[in-house]
Design an enzyme around this catalytic site. Structure first.
Site, mmCIF file in Angstrom:
data_model
loop_
_atom_site.group_PDB
_atom_site.id
_atom_site.type_symbol
_atom_site.label_atom_id
_atom_site.label_comp_id
_atom_site.label_asym_id
_atom_site.label_seq_id
_atom_site.Cartn_x
_atom_site.Cartn_y
_atom_site.Cartn_z
ATOM 1 N N ASP A 37 45.397 -59.024 -10.275
ATOM 2 C CA ASP A 37 46.856 -59.091 -10.319
ATOM 3 C C ASP A 37 47.340 -59.626 -8.976
ATOM 4 O O ASP A 37 46.894 -59.171 -7.924
ATOM 5 C CB ASP A 37 47.417 -57.682 -10.571
ATOM 6 C CG ASP A 37 48.873 -57.696 -10.980
ATOM 7 O OD1 ASP A 37 49.658 -58.445 -10.377
ATOM 8 O OD2 ASP A 37 49.235 -56.950 -11.896
ATOM 9 N N CYS A 77 53.606 -60.271 -14.585
ATOM 10 C CA CYS A 77 52.414 -59.672 -15.204
ATOM 11 C C CYS A 77 52.289 -59.892 -16.700
ATOM 12 O O CYS A 77 51.373 -60.565 -17.181
ATOM 13 C CB CYS A 77 52.382 -58.167 -14.917
ATOM 14 S SG CYS A 77 52.489 -57.753 -13.169
ATOM 15 N N LYS A 125 43.362 -53.075 -16.521
ATOM 16 C CA LYS A 125 44.740 -53.483 -16.775
ATOM 17 C C LYS A 125 44.781 -54.578 -17.834
ATOM 18 O O LYS A 125 44.291 -55.680 -17.610
ATOM 19 C CB LYS A 125 45.392 -53.978 -15.474
ATOM 20 C CG LYS A 125 46.877 -54.276 -15.620
ATOM 21 C CD LYS A 125 47.532 -54.502 -14.269
ATOM 22 C CE LYS A 125 49.042 -54.626 -14.423
ATOM 23 N NZ LYS A 125 49.717 -54.747 -13.122
ATOM 24 N N HIS A 248 68.484 -72.492 -2.268
ATOM 25 C CA HIS A 248 68.925 -72.780 -3.629
ATOM 26 C C HIS A 248 69.591 -71.518 -4.173
ATOM 27 O O HIS A 248 69.159 -70.409 -3.871
ATOM 28 C CB HIS A 248 67.701 -73.158 -4.473
ATOM 29 C CG HIS A 248 68.014 -73.571 -5.868
ATOM 30 N ND1 HIS A 248 68.213 -72.659 -6.883
ATOM 31 C CD2 HIS A 248 68.171 -74.801 -6.440
ATOM 32 C CE1 HIS A 248 68.472 -73.307 -8.006
ATOM 33 N NE2 HIS A 248 68.452 -74.604 -7.775
ATOM 34 N N ASP A 310 46.844 -63.112 -12.950
ATOM 35 C CA ASP A 310 48.041 -63.342 -13.764
ATOM 36 C C ASP A 310 49.085 -64.181 -13.036
ATOM 37 O O ASP A 310 49.837 -64.938 -13.645
ATOM 38 C CB ASP A 310 48.640 -62.016 -14.240
ATOM 39 C CG ASP A 310 48.971 -61.052 -13.117
ATOM 40 O OD1 ASP A 310 48.617 -61.325 -11.948
ATOM 41 O OD2 ASP A 310 49.569 -59.992 -13.407
#
Length: 506
Positions: A37, A77, A125, A248, A310
């Site tokens: 992750d 995720c 996970k 931005h 991810d």
């Protein structure tokens, strides 16, 4: 079907990279995927790889292929994992945020492997089906069109624990890695069938900041001296930031909600980055547990090992931490593949993304796609919290084009990522022809104004349904979520802003 064409062409490209596809005369390979992750893909090749020691990433790199331009299909995720497991882009599965992803009965590549004779196991996970994550996470996503500005995260901080003998910090990950290694040993002893194993890691995702209460998000970068020693602190740089006034408008919203608009010393920024790299080193060691198990039982030679993530982690680039951004730190993921027939030490420049993994792991089952080519672009999109407009990124050649909402109400961005690696110079006005070409191409892949409208309507309906479940308790609950500090400064005004947002849409 355009989606199948993307899947198919991705497959044949990756099999060509292997040097040869798996023939029917040799045993079908085992498949092991480790997905971490929040791992910045740029750390898997130079010069990013110099920041931290990653011996098992290096092992895969030396014996397999490193994809230098691999991207998430959504920098958060659950939607990104939904794309990886299903092989479909986010707008096709309608995985709009961490709460809404795949149906529980959705078919994944693991399901298809099992149907074709593989013994399968998923550990750690997973996070790709609907219904998970915190109430804060989903409410913040639903209300992103409300014209208020509230901090949704804790300020990023560091925390040092233990000493030079403290190795196992993320206990859940270590337990799962141990179980994965044990399972590999058991499979080797009990069956001749090929197996497919998936191990999902939490690391190097920042830890929950406990001091901020039960609804707090993850803004603590936590490690021990043992892992910090793996970091080349003298090489860590402080990223350049644009002035707040020059950001931005979507970046400003994101930076504010991530609680990063305040002042940070250079030492603070370096420390956050060092702790993040140390957490990556611990993730690398978990990958090592799986590789070691395969090596111990002499299965490494007939196993495809894949390491990916991810999404990435900004680690204070662009005055942000976390993900939810199309900047490289957030959207560029690692992808390393080692396996039978794969040439050692390959570095692949081809643009790929997580949806390409679906056909890749099924590759040995199918010879249909032999004449198809991989597209020369990747698509990523984002519709969740911390960003107040649906975001679409098309990476093609040297260009990264980022469009927002309906393509009219929020200005787009254009970066030449070969010359402007820090992505500080938006050249969309300088190259109008490039912008027009890329926008036309993006619209041919996804009708993004229409998708943005769909997400907008979903957010309103989902919020109203949630609000109705609370009844008179609504104000109390919404005021106690992650944004409670800012919310309580003028709770009545914030409630009115939500009421106006909903009434305007009726």
């Amino acid at each position: 079907d355009a989606v199948m064409s993307v899947k198919a062409s991705a497959l044949i490209f990756l099999l060509q990279v292997f040097g040869q596809s798996w023939s029917q005369n040799r045993p079908r390979p085992n498949i092991v995927m480790v997905m971490s992750d929040a791992f910045d893909g740029r750390l898997t090749f130079g010069p990013g790889s110099k920041f931290v020691q990653l011996p098992f990433v290096n092992y895969l790199r030396e014996l397999g292929a490193t994809f230098l331009n691999a991207y998430t299909n959504s920098p958060i995720c659950c939607p990104s994992r939904a794309a990886m497991w299903s092989g479909q882009f986010v707008h096709l599965t309608q995985s709009w945020n961490n709460y809404k992803c795949l149906d529980a009965n959705a078919t994944t590549w693991m399901d298809l492997l099992e149907a074709n004779g593989y013994v399968t196991k998923m550990m750690g996970k997973l996070d790709y089906t609907s219904g998970g994550h915190s109430v804060s996470n989903r409410v913040e996503a639903w209300t992103r069109d409300v014209p208020f500005l509230l901090r949704q995260e804790g300020r990023p901080v560091t925390k040092l624990v233990g000493n030079m003998s403290t190795v196992r910090i993320m206990g859940t990950d270590w337990e799962n890695a141990d179980k994965a290694a044990q399972w590999i040993h058991q499979r080797a002893a009990s069956s001749e069938q090929p197996f497919a194993l998936y191990l999902g890691l939490n690391l190097p995702h920042p830890y929950k900041t406990e001091s901020l209460g039960s609804t707090a998000g993850g803004s603590t970068f936590l490690t021990s001296p043992y892992w910090l020693e793996k970091v080349s602190s003298e090489l860590i740089t402080v990223p350049k930031w644009l002035p707040l006034a020059a950001l931005h408008p979507v970046d400003y919203y994101t930076t504010y909600t991530k609680n990063c608009t305040g002042s940070f010393t250079e030492e603070e920024v370096r420390r956050i980055r060092a702790f993040y790299y140390a957490m990556c080193a611990e993730a690398d060691a978990l990958l090592g547990q799986v590789i070691a198990a395969l090596r111990e039982i002499r299965l490494l030679g007939n196993t495809v090992v894949i390491f990916t993530a991810d999404h990435g982690e900004l680690a204070m680039e662009h005055r942000q931490f976390y993900k939810m951004s199309m900047y490289e730190g957030s959207s560029h993921v690692p992808l390393l593949i080692m396996g039978p027939g794969l040439k050692s030490g390959m570095q692949v420049n081809q643009l790929v993304s997580l949806v390409d993994l679906y056909p890749t792991v099924l590759g040995e089952e199918d010879g249909y796609f032999s004449k198809m080519q991989h597209p020369d672009w990747v698509l990523s999109e984002y519709h969740g919290c911390n960003v107040n407009a649906s975001t679409y990124m098309l990476r093609s050649g040297r260009w990264k084009y980022i469009a927002y909402a309906d393509g009219l109400s929020v200005p787009p961005q254009l970066f030449d990522v070969t010359r402007d690696k820090e992505e500080l110079h938006n050249v969309v006005l300088k190259f109008p022809n490039v912008r027009a070409h890329l926008d036309k191409r993006l619209r041919s892949i996804i009708d993004y104004p229409e998708v943005s409208t769909t997400v907008h309507l979903y957010n309103e309906k989902a919020f109203i349904a949630w609000q109705h479940t609370l009844g008179n308790n609504y104000s109390k609950v919404i005021g106690s979520l992650r944004w409670h500090v800012d919310w309580q400064k003028d709770a009545l005004a914030n409630e009115r802003a939500i009421d106006k947002w909903l009434s305007d849409s009726l």
